[in-house]
Design an enzyme around this catalytic site. Structure first.
Site, short mmCIF file in Angstrom:
data_model
loop_
_atom_site.label_atom_id
_atom_site.label_comp_id
_atom_site.label_asym_id
_atom_site.label_seq_id
_atom_site.Cartn_x
_atom_site.Cartn_y
_atom_site.Cartn_z
N ASN A 10 10.75 48.77 57.51
CA ASN A 10 11.51 48.53 56.28
C ASN A 10 12.94 49.03 56.50
O ASN A 10 13.18 50.23 56.48
CB ASN A 10 10.82 49.28 55.12
CG ASN A 10 11.60 49.17 53.83
OD1 ASN A 10 12.59 48.43 53.73
ND2 ASN A 10 11.15 49.91 52.82
N GLU A 168 2.13 55.09 50.01
CA GLU A 168 3.33 55.84 50.34
C GLU A 168 3.55 56.93 49.30
O GLU A 168 4.09 56.67 48.22
CB GLU A 168 4.55 54.91 50.34
CG GLU A 168 4.45 53.78 51.34
CD GLU A 168 5.82 53.21 51.69
OE1 GLU A 168 6.22 53.35 52.86
OE2 GLU A 168 6.51 52.69 50.79
P1 PGA Z 1 10.64 56.51 55.54
O1 PGA Z 1 10.45 55.30 54.50
O2 PGA Z 1 9.85 56.17 56.77
O3 PGA Z 1 12.12 56.56 55.80
O4 PGA Z 1 10.13 57.73 54.87
C1 PGA Z 1 9.21 54.67 54.34
C2 PGA Z 1 9.30 53.59 53.30
O5 PGA Z 1 10.04 53.75 52.32
O6 PGA Z 1 8.65 52.54 53.42
#
Ligand code: PGA
Length: 250
Positions: A10, A168
């Protein structure tokens, strides 16, 4: 049945066009012929088509970070599922916590977006997870159950074959704080149970549940080694091709 791991990158609201194309090329060089796992890149909207072109002919897939729930109309600034599909995307994130907390996507809106993704023929990656306050007050399971029920409770099971869930925990996103493999596994097992309650055991067993929140090359193996963790949704570390490749190899 073995679930094929799915790793998403992402990119959020980062990079310019040149950098996005460079990153797509760097990822393609490392992972273009990946087998045994599905790798999906999620660039910002203006870079979707250029990135689709850059990875064409490889095993990489491209998805959008959001979509609108209507298919067309007077919705200035919004992007519809069929548009995303028409430029060669296969996936779309739905209900990412930044959409929920920064842009006000409610459970009801997330549900409508999920249906719109299915109608457009895109694989929805439904993101769920609790805030820090909710974890501290032991509401993690309740929040995940509510978000799942609102998004997929009313959709016929037969339409959800390709659905991917991303758990998440919001307190772990972009903070450098990662859930321990045991903490993540506990919630993933709960989510799978909830999927079974909503749509039956076969569906629950077949559905992939990614973990997301500060996944890095150094912690990926521990998380991905858990029985109910079927991949990762990676933010910050997906902007570095080498580190992203390490996560996929894990
Ligand atoms: P991060 O983001 O790996 O920077 O914590 C994960 C996400 O928001 O999908």
């Amino acid at each position: 049945m073995a679930r094929v791991p799915v790793i998403g990158g992402n990119w959020k609201m980062h990079l310019g066009l040149g950098e996005a194309l460079q990153l797509a090329s760097d990822v393609r060089n490392r992972l273009g012929s990946v087998r045994g796992s599905e790798v999906v890149l999620f660039p910002p909207f203006p870079f979707l088509k250029p990135v689709v072109d850059r990875v064409e002919g490889s095993n990489l897939r491209v998805g959008a970070q959001d979509l609108h729930f209507e298919t067309s109309g007077a919705f200035t600034g919004a992007v519809a599922g069929p548009m995303i599909k028409s430029v060669g995307c296969t996936h779309v994130l739905v209900g990412h916590s930044e959409r929920r907390t920064v842009f006000g996507d409610t459970d009801a809106i997330v549900g409508r977006k999920l249906l719109a993704a299915l109608d457009a023929g895109l694989v929805p990656v439904l993101c769920i997870g609790e805030l820090l306050e909710e974890r501290k007050s032991n509401e993690t399971f309740r929040v995940c159950a509510r978000q799942l029920q609102a998004a997929i409770g009313a959709i016929p099971t037969g339409r959800l074959d390709d659905l991917v869930i991303a758990y998440e925990p919001v307190w772990a996103i972009g903070t450098g704080l990662t859930a321990t493999p045991e903490q993540a596994q506990e919630v993933h097992a709960y989510i799978r149970q909830k999927l079974a309650d909503l749509h039956g055991k076969a569906f629950a067993e077949a559905t992939r549940i990614q973990y997301g929140g500060s996944v890095k090359g150094s912690n990926a193996a521990g998380l991905l080694g858990q029985p109910d963790i079927d991949g990762a949704l990676v933010g910050g570390a997906s902007l570095k091709a080498e580190e992203f490749a390490q996560i996929v190899k894990a």
